[in-house]
Design a protein around this motif. Structure first.
Motif: not given
Length: 290
Positions: A130-134
């Protein structure tokens, strides 16, 4: 004719088991190491440093719960150095709550709870990422039409149980940020989680293999029918449910691991039980009537 000492027969398996145990601990230790999170940082007199501390990750809802606080430079503080001398507004993207957080003049900077939208797919457990991007964070001084952008720095702390976090500075679209910079927060499961998951899945596979072996040997009349084995097979079938339930990270029902393994383990256990019942019916003599 040579003879081997009985102790030597156990030396190789014991050594192999010890190596596997040491390797698992090594992988766990290396995957659980964190960087130097306590490194000091410098802050400009007119700058705001925003600290975002990730607290938990919810894979099924694609949300990262976090705490947000700020550290302001000398020009933004009263003479006491503790309270703000003006209103500071934070803009958080992509946040589902508290998209704008206002730190009031005359008050100390407090911590706010918020959550960010993450992207990923929990069905890929345990290899889901999982990622918060940007992640874009901007600070403004003043309110309304008098609001002006303040130089902003972003610090991310991603210590979340069961997850290993990595932070990278990334360029963002100027429509999102006038600064043109942001950060990406990425999560992957730790080596300890992967080892634990692998052990549980291996145990489930062994249960199915043992049941199939017993049923096939009985079907081929290599072993006699023992009705006590029916209870043993049924117990192994019901043991799969709690093993599936304690998989680390609680993968959602229908994940690839269910399609690739769990369904086949359950099917093998049921087929083995059915085959053993058939052998009992085939080989057991009917009771004689008086």
């Amino acid at each position: 004719m040579t003879s081997h000492h009985p102790r030597l027969q156990w030396a190789v398996p014991a050594l192999l088991l010890a190596l596997i145990y040491a390797a698992s601990l090594t992988v766990y230790g290396l995957s659980s190491r964190t960087g130097d999170d306590g490194a000091p940082f410098e802050i400009g007199r007119d700058e705001v440093v925003v600290l975002v501390t990730a607290k938990s990750l919810q894979p099924t809802t694609d949300r990262v719960q976090a705490e947000v606080t700020i550290t302001a430079g000398e020009d933004l503080l009263h003479a006491n150095g503790d309270t703000l001398n003006r209103d500071i507004t934070l803009l958080l993207i992509p946040s589902t709550s508290h998209e704008e957080i206002v730190f009031r003049a005359g008050a100390a900077a407090t911590t706010f709870d918020t959550e960010f939208i993450a992207t990923g797919n929990a069905a890929y457990w345990p290899f889901d990422r999982f990622e918060v991007n940007p992640m874009v964070v901007e600070a403004y001084q003043g309110l309304g039409a008098d609001r002006e952008l303040v130089p902003t720095a972003l610090l991310l702390d991603g210590r979340v149980d069961g997850w290993k976090a990595r932070v990278e500075e990334v360029a963002v679209d100027t429509d999102l940020s006038r600064n043109g910079t942001g950060a990406a927060l990425m999560f992957a499961r730790t080596g300890g989680n992967l080892i634990y998951a692998g052990i549980l899945l291996l145990m489930m596979t062994i249960l199915a293999g043992l049941a199939a072996f017993v049923a096939l040997q009985t079907f081929r009349r290599k072993r006699a029918v023992n009705t006590d084995m029916l209870g043993w097979m049924a117990a192994m079938l019901f043991a799969v449910v709690p093993l599936r339930g304690i998989l680390p990270g609680s993968p959602p029902i229908g994940s690839w691991v269910d399609i690739a393994l769990t369904v086949w383990v359950v099917s093998t256990l049921v087929a083995s039980l059915a085959l053993f019942v058939f052998c009992w019916w085939r080989d057991s003599a009917a009771p004689t009537r008086p």
